[in-house]
Design an enzyme around this catalytic site. Structure first.
Site, PDB file in Angstrom:
ATOM      1  N   ARG A  62       0.711  -1.250  -0.091  1.00 25.63           N
ATOM      2  CA  ARG A  62       0.098   0.149   0.077  1.00 25.63           C
ATOM      3  C   ARG A  62       1.015   1.212   0.163  1.00 25.63           C
ATOM      4  NH1 ARG A  62      -2.834  -3.736   2.939  1.00 25.63           N
ATOM      5  NH2 ARG A  62      -1.626  -3.212   4.869  1.00 25.63           N
ATOM      6  N   GLU A  99       4.628 -10.826  14.359  1.00 27.10           N
ATOM      7  CA  GLU A  99       3.909 -11.394  15.642  1.00 27.10           C
ATOM      8  C   GLU A  99       4.328 -12.927  15.561  1.00 27.10           C
ATOM      9  OE1 GLU A  99      -0.282 -10.750  15.649  1.00 27.10           O
ATOM     10  OE2 GLU A  99      -0.189 -11.647  17.407  1.00 27.10           O
TER      11      GLU A  99
HETATM   12  P1  AMP Z   1       4.485  -2.784  11.547  1.00 29.42           P
HETATM   13  O1  AMP Z   1       5.583  -3.151  10.961  1.00 29.42           O
HETATM   14  O2  AMP Z   1       3.773  -3.394  12.622  1.00 29.42           O
HETATM   15  O3  AMP Z   1       4.765  -1.051  11.637  1.00 29.42           O
HETATM   16  O4  AMP Z   1       3.459  -2.925  10.385  1.00 29.42           O
HETATM   17  C1  AMP Z   1       2.972  -1.978   9.507  1.00 29.42           C
HETATM   18  C2  AMP Z   1       2.814  -2.760   8.101  1.00 29.42           C
HETATM   19  O5  AMP Z   1       1.804  -3.361   8.360  1.00 29.42           O
HETATM   20  C3  AMP Z   1       2.138  -1.499   7.134  1.00 29.42           C
HETATM   21  O6  AMP Z   1       2.752  -1.873   5.670  1.00 29.42           O
HETATM   22  C4  AMP Z   1       0.679  -1.527   6.981  1.00 29.42           C
HETATM   23  O7  AMP Z   1       0.166  -1.731   5.818  1.00 29.42           O
HETATM   24  C5  AMP Z   1       0.442  -2.904   7.746  1.00 29.42           C
HETATM   25  N1  AMP Z   1      -0.496  -2.968   8.914  1.00 29.42           N
HETATM   26  C6  AMP Z   1      -0.348  -3.081  10.183  1.00 29.42           C
HETATM   27  N2  AMP Z   1      -1.190  -3.038  11.152  1.00 29.42           N
HETATM   28  C7  AMP Z   1      -2.178  -2.613  10.270  1.00 29.42           C
HETATM   29  C8  AMP Z   1      -3.644  -2.394  10.564  1.00 29.42           C
HETATM   30  N3  AMP Z   1      -4.144  -2.463  11.762  1.00 29.42           N
HETATM   31  N4  AMP Z   1      -4.372  -1.706   9.585  1.00 29.42           N
HETATM   32  C9  AMP Z   1      -3.897  -1.892   8.209  1.00 29.42           C
HETATM   33  N5  AMP Z   1      -2.586  -2.175   7.895  1.00 29.42           N
HETATM   34  C10 AMP Z   1      -1.990  -2.590   9.086  1.00 29.42           C
END
Ligand code: AMP
Length: 174
Positions: A62, A99
């Site tokens: 995205r 996770e």
């Molecule tokens: P993180 O590495 O945990 O910061 O996750 C970020 C990535 O996961 C981004 O590229 C987001 O597109 C996706 N992502 C994580 N959590 C969500 C959420 N609650 N809603 C939509 N996309 C998410």
């Protein structure tokens, strides 16, 4: 009124996607509305301030949507950081924790020249692992990070704390 309130109002919460307990922030209602999409691109482009931006880097998948349009607006090149195995030429990779288990992102090793001004964009900052890995790749190539910008930040997950002293901007915070 916050200039992003109309964007916030359009984000759709989808409960239990992709798995139970997760509230997925669905940005497709912003993409499908020409005025909202334009505003999101304008506001993300403005996060670069007065800096000259050589390359806008987007994170798979995205992040690409926003980063490519911002690159066009800033007269910059667009660089994709992709999940492992998708980029055809010589790559550098960085692993990050999910996770369960880990994931790997890659960049073409000739994507950025040392010292180039880079704006990194993704749709959403959650735990920060993805952006941290992306910054590791960019730092490794000698990029000068002028900003790290997100449409959405889930502040309660404190992803920011993983991103060091880089200038971080999020249009919508939860
Ligand atoms: P993180 O590495 O945990 O910061 O996750 C970020 C990535 O996961 C981004 O590229 C987001 O597109 C996706 N992502 C994580 N959590 C969500 C959420 N609650 N809603 C939509 N996309 C998410």
């Amino acid at each position: 009124m916050d200039q992003s309130n109309h964007l916030r109002a359009a984000v759709r919460d989808v409960h239990d996607f992709p798995k139970p307990g997760i509230v997925f922030k669905d940005i497709t209602p912003i993409l499908s509305d020409s005025a909202l999409f334009q505003d999101s691109i304008k506001l993300l482009a403005e996060t670069a301030g007065d800096a000259t931006v050589d390359k806008v880097v987007g994170i798979d998948a995205r992040g690409f949507i926003f980063a490519a349009a911002v690159a066009d607006r800033l007269n910059a090149g667009f660089i994709p950081i992709r999940k492992k195995g998708k980029l055809p030429s010589t790559t550098r990779e960085a692993a990050y924790e999910l996770e369960y288990g880990e994931a790997i992102v890659e960049i073409h090793e000739d994507a950025i020249k040392p010292g180039e001004n880079v704006l990194l964009i993704d749709d959403l900052l959650a735990t920060g692992g993805t952006a941290e890995a992306a910054l590791k790749l960019l730092d490794g190539l000698g990029a000068h990070i002028v900003g790290v910008s997100f449409l959405i930040e889930l502040t309660f997950l404190d992803g920011r704390s993983k991103l060091g002293t880089k200038p971080i901007t999020s249009l919508i915070c939860y």
